[in-house]
Design an enzyme around this catalytic site. Structure first.
Site, mmCIF file in Angstrom:
data_model
loop_
_atom_site.group_PDB
_atom_site.id
_atom_site.type_symbol
_atom_site.label_atom_id
_atom_site.label_comp_id
_atom_site.label_asym_id
_atom_site.label_seq_id
_atom_site.Cartn_x
_atom_site.Cartn_y
_atom_site.Cartn_z
ATOM 1 N N PRO A 385 33.606 19.975 -39.854
ATOM 2 C CA PRO A 385 34.125 18.883 -39.020
ATOM 3 C C PRO A 385 32.968 17.927 -38.709
ATOM 4 C CG PRO A 385 34.224 21.013 -37.864
ATOM 5 C CD PRO A 385 33.469 21.239 -39.109
ATOM 6 N N ASP A 561 27.440 18.983 -38.009
ATOM 7 C CA ASP A 561 28.553 19.932 -38.050
ATOM 8 C C ASP A 561 28.979 20.230 -36.609
ATOM 9 O OD1 ASP A 561 30.237 22.127 -38.264
ATOM 10 O OD2 ASP A 561 29.075 23.026 -39.905
ATOM 11 N N HIS A 562 30.120 19.705 -36.269
ATOM 12 C CA HIS A 562 30.551 19.809 -34.874
ATOM 13 C C HIS A 562 30.917 21.241 -34.479
ATOM 14 C CE1 HIS A 562 31.563 18.404 -31.064
ATOM 15 N NE2 HIS A 562 32.325 17.364 -31.352
ATOM 16 N N ARG A 563 31.052 22.100 -35.475
ATOM 17 C CA ARG A 563 31.343 23.488 -35.136
ATOM 18 C C ARG A 563 30.185 24.109 -34.372
ATOM 19 N NH1 ARG A 563 32.555 26.168 -40.779
ATOM 20 N NH2 ARG A 563 30.656 25.003 -41.195
#
Lengths: 591, 485
Positions: A385, A561-563
């Site tokens: 994401p 990486d928004h995770r």
């Protein structure tokens, strides 16, 4: 002596991370007293004790992953108060209903508690990510647009409108019913206020993103627009749902329903006499032994095109339930979907039109670097994401330094470029922000922090995009980095670069400044978690000390990486980098 | 066996015109459901009201008479219980009148239901003009030609005749004539030991006729398991004058006193080679009514046994024409026809359905009754299929003993691997009512343990079903028969 075990925390939660321990050996605890804080997939919860006594030994520590049923501490059941007596009695009995969660403690549940430990915790990403999205980047809006309805659904027919100008809507309130390919869905509002103008009417086809209504005055509280807060409510009956699944499955195979279900052919009536109740001899029935499924189940199977004889029954004696039929249909559906080669991602590429209709075309096979790039970037894009954070760095002073040291680098056989300096800056930043130098291991549910810093630099070559990696960047000075970068870039352009030269990176820099542009969204080089893009630096007026001054500004674009990385951290990281560019002195202090 | 339709009538059915030819249990069930689904229905039958063979000349009148027969039997048996009746006086015309009243009541009721549903009922006979139109000759004179989108043939069957035994004599009867109950003959020869012959033979025997049954095959009720037939056979041996198995009628000749029958077969001795009977009932099966005028103008196909060929949706080779009931094949049973009728209508209404029952019950309304459904032992043996059979003798049933009918047996045919109930067979008083549970068990894929663990009311004969399942596990309360091995 008594033990306190982690009680059940709620549905589907079988473990949590111990973030705060509130008791120590020797402490007195009483029933109901909070003794620790656990972070689960869903929330941070305070866990109350279900026992009273003096703690003898604490068997866990902060940072531990604690499973339901695990022993947290042991205690002496001293000074037997009324509570304790009651407690002791309760230990013999089945556990009380899990009200504030202190349920499982009787001996009977010990064995049962061991089992769920094997079960991996549900993956938290699906819930966590949109929640963060909402908090970080929710733009204000005074209109309500049709939100995403679900995978592969881009439009629907408006069958019922539930609002009119002047009506008050609040977030979550259903405002219309849409009929999509899959179901009739109720669409909830993501905004609150008074409806000013309704821009659609019943019977219209409405696309995702289309404005449905506007609000008066724009005094709206806005929810994250990309995703509805409440999932649309699907009005699908069991049979209807299964039928839809089946239809989707045969569509995926590119067949019509008629092709998939050839009509029954007339069969000869049997040649027997007397009074047979033998069904094999009844006209029209096939000579197959009766299937272990109730009439309703058999009809469901026929409705959705499943051959009941192919369904494996999970009930006693192989009895086939409605769920078995649905599971079979679902499996058929996913099998049909899997048949479409999903080489470059999870989704099948849509069918292309015949371009030759409109003019001459040439088809060239996609090989080597281009294909690899396509695959790798599609995978990154599908897995990660992405969010891109933009910033700008004033490199007026750095530029003077760069010009001063350029000859030195040249002497050494390198070129003192912004990229070379960026390598040093990033290496320093990665030391301060180690989560940008990490990788997510979804399978093991772990984060891998790398204790080395190796940075890839995207190089534009005739063969396409190549990313040679410079190792141990943090252990090299800028001149060394400049030399190595020049060598590697040359090697890439000379097609002499090896696979080993492009492996092992922990972060990537891509510099499009040589070509132009003001900002862009680079794609994270999976399995890394962040990439820094540099655009062309240019003179801009900056308000300094009460007047505009011409300053050289370098645009920075950080995709992450928004995770793993929260928006605020990304902003801090990029700001740190910008400041490092602005004050190179920081590098020597902090880097 | 039908579940309610889960969809309202759609556009397809709204303007659809359907003709149902034949108003028996198949035809009227089809017509009524079609009307309920919003289809315009025309029901064509030569009788004044719906009912067909079943109501006018079959199931219903025969059951009315069998009820009387049972009463006579019991009044005689009552002697054993301390109650003695004088020999009953039989008023044949009142008995006939009562039977006809039953028929009238039921068929009249169907006429009402037909009107309430706005089914257009035409009393007449239909002939095909083409696949979509019928020329209807009305009973009260006049002809009309109507066009339909779909036609369901439910023309039923009629008693079969053996040409060699054709004899133009008022003493000769088929089942229809036997039900007319013209007189109580002194002696009656029943040709054919199937369910019709045994049921009607029982009626006449109870009324005082000396009945002889001739069956070509080695046992009565061909197709049924022998152990189910045995108690019936024993009782009939007492009721009937003779049961001749492996025997055929070589000839029938009318002389001054009656019909002289000549027998052939193993069991035929010199002393019983010939015999004279007051009446002869020929019940050797039924023949489908597939000779529908004008059928050749359609694509409908009739097979060598005169059944109309249909697929699982009951659709014939002509897409506009469906066929149901006796005219499409065995078993020729009303309840099979009704179910087929409903399936055909659902198929016409556009639902994805098929005629695919797991079990069709068969009931012989003799005394004792014989009923079975699903797999039979006979069939399993033929297919070399491994089964386990659990039998519960009615002598161990409290209820059976209280009604002095211990001559019964309930058995389950069970798959030894899955323990699933594949077949149920019952012989005994009221077996026809009890078999419904067996049908449900098979349709629901019940295991023997499901049946055993279902509480049955005490004291009833239905407990025998539960206890037979317990026998399967060797744990029947009232039968000590430990599981072997």
């Amino acid at each position: 002596m008594i033990e306190f075990k982690l009680p059940a925390l709620g549905e589907n939660i079988d473990q949590g991370d111990l973030v705060r321990l509130m008791v120590a050996p020797g402490a007195t605890v009483s029933e109901g007293q909070a003794i620790m804080e656990l972070e689960t997939d869903k929330a941070v919860v305070e866990v109350p004790s279900s026992v009273s006594g003096t703690i003898k030994e604490v068997l866990v520590k902060e940072g531990d992953k604690i499973k339901v049923g695990q022993v947290i501490f042991t205690a002496d059941n001293n000074g037997a108060s009324a509570v304790d007596a009651k407690e002791a009695a309760r230990q013999q009995e089945p556990a009380p209903p899990p009200r504030p969660e202190p349920a499982q403690r009787s001996s009977g549940t010990t064995a049962a508690a061991a089992k769920p430990q094997q079960v991996p915790a549900p993956q938290p990403e699906s819930q966590a990510t949109p929640r963060r999205n909402r908090s970080t980047d929710a733009p204000a809006s005074t209109e309500f647009r049709l939100q995403e309805l679900g995978e592969n659904i881009s439009e629907g027919d408006l069958v019922r409108l539930m609002i009119a100008p002047g009506a008050k809507v609040s977030e979550g309130q259903p405002v219309m019913e849409l009929e999509t390919d899959k179901a009739v869905v109720e669409v909830p509002s993501s905004v609150s206020g008074i409806v000013n103008e309704v821009k659609v009417k019943e019977g219209e086809k409405i696309k995702v993103g289309q404005v449905i209504f506007t609000l008066q005055g724009g005094a709206a509280s806005v929810a994250e627009p990309a995703r509805p807060q409440r999932q649309p409510v699907e009005h699908v009956s069991g049979q209807h749902g299964a039928r839809l699944a089946f239809q989707a499955a045969i569509r995926a195979e590119g067949k019509t329903e008629e092709q998939a279900l050839p009509p029954d052919q007339p069969r000869s009536a049997p040649a027997s006499f007397s009074m047979p109740a033998q069904l094999g001899k009844v006209a029209g029935t096939e000579h197959r032994s009766p299937v272990p499924a109730a009439p309703h189940t058999r009809r469901l199977a026929r409705e959705i095109g499943v051959d009941i004889y192919e369904v494996k029954g999970t009930g006693p004696g192989g009895r086939i339930s409605e769920d078995d039929v649905k599971a079979h249909a679902k499996a058929a559906l996913s099998a049909a979907t899997m048949q479409v080669p999903a080489r470059a991602g999870h989704f099948a590429a849509p069918k292309l039109p015949d371009f030759a209709k409109w003019g001459k075309i040439e088809r060239v096979s996609m090989r080597g670097v281009r294909r690899k790039t396509a695959e790798h970037l599609a995978e990154s894009w599908n897995t990660i994401p992405h969010v891109t954070q933009h910033d700008r760095a004033d490199i007026t002073e750095l530029e003077q330094l760069r010009a001063r040291f350029a000859p030195k680098a040249e002497q050494a056989g390198g070129k003192m470029t912004v990229t070379a300096i960026a390598l040093k800056v990033c290496a320093a930043a990665l030391k301060v922000f180690p989560q940008f130098n990490a990788t997510i291991d979804m399978e093991k549910e772990e984060i891998i922090y790398k204790q080395y810093i190796s940075i890839g630099v995207a190089a534009d070559t005739d063969r396409g995009l190549l990313v040679p990696v410079i190792r141990d960047v943090d252990k090299k000075n800028i001149v060394e980095l400049a030399v190595e970068l020049s060598q590697l870039s040359q090697k890439a352009r000379d097609k002499k670069i090896t696979l080993a030269d492009m492996e092992g990176g922990t972060f990537t820099i891509t510099n499009l400044g040589g070509i132009g542009g003001t900002a862009f969204s680079p794609i994270v080089n999976h399995p890394e978690v962040a990439i820094l893009g540099l655009s062309r630096s240019r003179m801009e007026p900056e308000w300094i000390g009460g007047k505009f001054e011409p300053r050289l500004i370098l645009p920075l674009s950080l995709s992450y990486d928004h995770r793993l990385i929260d928006g605020a951290d990304a902003a801090r990281f990029l700001r740190w980098i910008a400041e490092a560019f602005e004050q190179p002195f920081l590098l020597s202090v902090q880097g | 066996m039908n579940e309610p339709l889960n969809q309202p009538p759609n556009e397809r059915t709204n303007n659809l015109r359907l003709a149902v030819v034949g108003a028996g249990p198949g035809g009227y069930a089809a017509a009524f459901l079609a009307a309920d689904l919003g289809i315009q229905v025309t029901l064509i039958d030569p009788e004044a009201n719906p009912g067909g063979v079943c109501l006018y000349r079959g199931c219903i009148p025969s059951k009315a008479l069998l009820h009387v027969a049972k009463l006579i039997e019991e009044s005689q048996q009552a002697k054993n219980w301390g109650i003695e009746f004088p020999v009953p006086k039989i008023d044949l015309s009142r008995l006939r009148g009562w039977k006809e009243n039953v028929v009238k009541k039921l068929t009249g009721g169907l006429g009402q239901l037909s009107k309430q549903r706005k089914v257009e009922y035409i009393q007449g006979r239909a002939a095909f003009e083409n696949s979509n139109s019928l020329r209807i000759t009305k009973v009260d004179a006049g002809e009309t030609t109507l066009t339909f989108d779909r036609i369901i043939l439910a023309t039923g069957s009629r008693p079969a005749i053996i040409p060699a035994l054709k004899l133009d004599s008022p003493r000769m009867m088929d089942s229809t004539e036997a039900l007319n109950l013209e007189d109580i003959p002194g002696s009656l020869l029943v040709v054919g030991g199937g369910y019709i012959g045994l049921e009607l033979g029982s009626v006449y025997a109870a009324l005082g006729t000396r009945v002889t049954v001739v069956e070509m095959l080695p046992g009565l009720l061909p197709g049924a398991d022998r152990d189910l037939v045995l108690p019936l056979h024993k009782r009939l041996e007492k009721m009937f004058e003779g049961i001749l198995l492996n025997t055929t009628v070589a000839s029938l000749k009318e002389d001054g006193t009656g019909i002289r029958a000549k027998f052939e077969g193993q069991s035929v001795q010199e002393n019983n080679r010939e015999k004279t009977f007051d009446r002869v009932l020929v019940s050797v099966g039924r023949k489908p009514n597939s000779e529908i005028p004008g059928l050749e103008k359609t694509q409908v196909q009739v097979n060598s046994r005169h059944f109309i060929e249909v697929n699982k949706q009951l659709q014939t080779a002509d897409p506009a024409i469906y066929a149901i009931g006796d005219v499409v094949g065995e078993p020729m049973l009303a309840h099979k026809a009704s179910h087929e009728g409903r399936v055909a209508v659902e198929a016409i209404a556009g639902h994805k359905v098929a005629f695919e029952p797991n079990a069709i019950p068969a009931v012989v309304f003799t005394d004792p009754e014989v009923a079975w459904c699903g797999l039979t032992e006979t069939q399993a043996e033929k297919e070399k299929r491994e089964i386990r059979v659990a039998k519960f003798p009615w002598g161990a049933s409290g209820r059976a003993v209280t009604i002095d009918r211990p001559d019964g047996m309930t058995k389950l045919i069970v798959d030894p691997q899955t323990e699933r109930v594949l077949g149920v067979g019952i012989v005994g008083a009221g077996a026809g009512e009890l078999i419904a549970e067996g049908v449900l068990a098979i349709e629901m894929a019940a295991l023997a343990s499901d049946v055993a663990m279902t509480i049955h009311p005490h004291p009833t004969l239905s407990e025998t079903v539960m206890e037979s399942a317990e026998v399967f596990f060797g744990t029947s309360t009232h039968v000590f028969r430990p599981k072997r091995g």
